[in-house]
Scaffold this active site. Structure first.
Site, PDB file in Angstrom:
ATOM      1  N   GLU A   1       0.841  -1.211   0.000  1.00  0.00           N
ATOM      2  CA  GLU A   1       0.000   0.000   0.000  1.00  0.00           C
ATOM      3  C   GLU A   1       0.873   1.256   0.000  1.00  0.00           C
ATOM      4  O   GLU A   1       1.841   1.344   0.751  1.00  0.00           O
ATOM      5  CB  GLU A   1      -0.887   0.002   1.251  1.00  0.00           C
ATOM      6  CG  GLU A   1      -1.758   1.251   1.336  1.00  0.00           C
ATOM      7  CD  GLU A   1      -2.560   1.325   2.618  1.00  0.00           C
ATOM      8  OE1 GLU A   1      -3.488   0.523   2.789  1.00  0.00           O
ATOM      9  OE2 GLU A   1      -2.248   2.199   3.453  1.00  0.00           O
TER      10      GLU A   1
ATOM     11  N   PHE B   1      -0.382   4.559  15.962  1.00  0.00           N
ATOM     12  CA  PHE B   1      -1.284   3.775  15.106  1.00  0.00           C
ATOM     13  C   PHE B   1      -2.141   2.806  15.920  1.00  0.00           C
ATOM     14  O   PHE B   1      -3.325   2.662  15.659  1.00  0.00           O
ATOM     15  CB  PHE B   1      -0.484   2.961  14.075  1.00  0.00           C
ATOM     16  CG  PHE B   1      -0.002   3.780  12.916  1.00  0.00           C
ATOM     17  CD1 PHE B   1      -0.883   4.539  12.166  1.00  0.00           C
ATOM     18  CD2 PHE B   1       1.332   3.787  12.558  1.00  0.00           C
ATOM     19  CE1 PHE B   1      -0.439   5.295  11.098  1.00  0.00           C
ATOM     20  CE2 PHE B   1       1.786   4.547  11.490  1.00  0.00           C
ATOM     21  CZ  PHE B   1       0.894   5.305  10.755  1.00  0.00           C
TER      22      PHE B   1
END
Ligand code: FAD
Length: 286
Positions: free
Chosen positions: A17, A218
């Site tokens: 990604e 995160f």
């Protein structure tokens, strides 16, 4: 190439990604990193949309560039935040024109500062609404997001899996998961999803840890657990970047091997536009 055809063939997929870079130096950095990752012949790459404040144009241009100039099979991310049916139809024409055949269709997050998703200017409330709309066109291979530790807004994992089933019933051909570090969460999730009737491939999302502070951010954002022994190792070396890198990469190599050996259909790497960790992990497990 439609990714669902690769998955049907039973070949494990390896994918990366990227997000659209915001300035000149990050454009150069991304170019170099894509060059490194291309050598690994990924099954496909994906390009995020709207995440972290990037613009639609930047996402679309990067997806077009990677698909058509670099020649890698590309999956464009696309969200329905404030999107009308007319706007989505126009964007789908763009993807079709650019021969981008794979889309991961998402709801998107609430705007910064808001906790509830309020799509007052849009025609779609959930990703499943968008998937239903796109599937009717019969032009795209569609992926949906899955959450091994439940989406943060879901009351229970079981509720969230029911929502995932809706996305598949409306037309998602496969699922890519949120990042996680405890493989039992992934395997339990797949098991529960299968029991709920979700039959499509569920590709695990992997984020190599290279920076302890960043990964803590995160994991807070995505409500993802880090195994206690890994936290302890990372904490005791948090000011030593080289040691942190080694701990993170060694952990990811073990995590990826275990996923593949135990039946995951592929691995999707959240590269954060960097190549080194993914190259090191990939070279070790190939
Ligand atoms: P949905 O599937 O619509 O689910 C959202 C919430 O609503 C869940 O809690 C679900 O349980 C609940 N729900 C669903 N349907 C119903 C219903 N009918 N009734 C009641 N509740 C329901 N964000 C970006 O902005 N850009 C990106 O490029 C991007 N890429 C991503 C890629 C992956 C692989 C993943 C896992 C996430 C990505 N995201 C991205 C983040 C995503 O947009 C957020 O996680 C968002 O909050 C939820 O999106 P979704 O498609 O899973 O939503």
């Amino acid at each position: 190439m439609k990714i669902k055809d690769l998955l049907v063939s039973g070949e494990k997929t390896f994918s990366f990604e990227f997000f659209p870079p915001k300035n000149y130096s990050s454009i150069l950095e991304l170019g170099i990193n894509i060059g490194q990752l291309m050598k690994l012949s990924p099954s496909f790459v994906s390009v995020t949309y709207g995440a972290g404040g990037s613009t639609q144009d930047a996402s679309f241009n990067l997806a077009d560039y990677i698909n058509n100039k670099i020649g890698l099979t590309t999956m464009a991310h696309y969200t329905c935040v404030n999107a009308t049916k007319e706007k989505v139809a126009q964007d789908l024409d763009f993807f079709h024109e650019k021969n981008i055949e794979n889309l991961i269709l998402l709801r998107g997050d609430p705007p910064k500062g808001e906790t509830k998703f309020n799509n007052k200017d849009g025609d779609f409330h959930f990703a499943s609404d968008l998937i239903e709309f796109v599937e009717k066109q019969n032009r795209f291979c569609i992926a949906a997001a899955g959450y091994p530790e439940a989406h943060p807004e879901a009351e229970t994992l079981e509720d969230d899996i029911e929502r995932l089933k809706q996305k598949v019933d409306k037309g998602a051909d496969f699922v890519v998961t949120q990042l996680f570090f405890d493989n039992t969460c992934y395997f339990d999730f797949v098991d529960k999803a299968r029991k709920a009737g979700v039959k499509v491939p569920i590709i695990p999302g992997i984020m190599p840890i290279t920076n302890f502070k960043q990964i803590k951010k995160f994991t807070n954002m995505f409500a993802t657990k880090i195994p206690e022994d890994l936290i302890q190792q990372l904490e005791s070396h948090q000011d030593d970047l080289a040691k942190t890198y080694k701990i993170g990469v060694d952990f990811a190599i073990k995590q990826c091997r275990d996923l593949i050996v135990n039946g995951a259909p592929g691995l999707h790497f959240y590269t954060l536009n960097k190549s080194r960790a993914t190259v090191d992990i990939f070279s070790s497990i190939k």
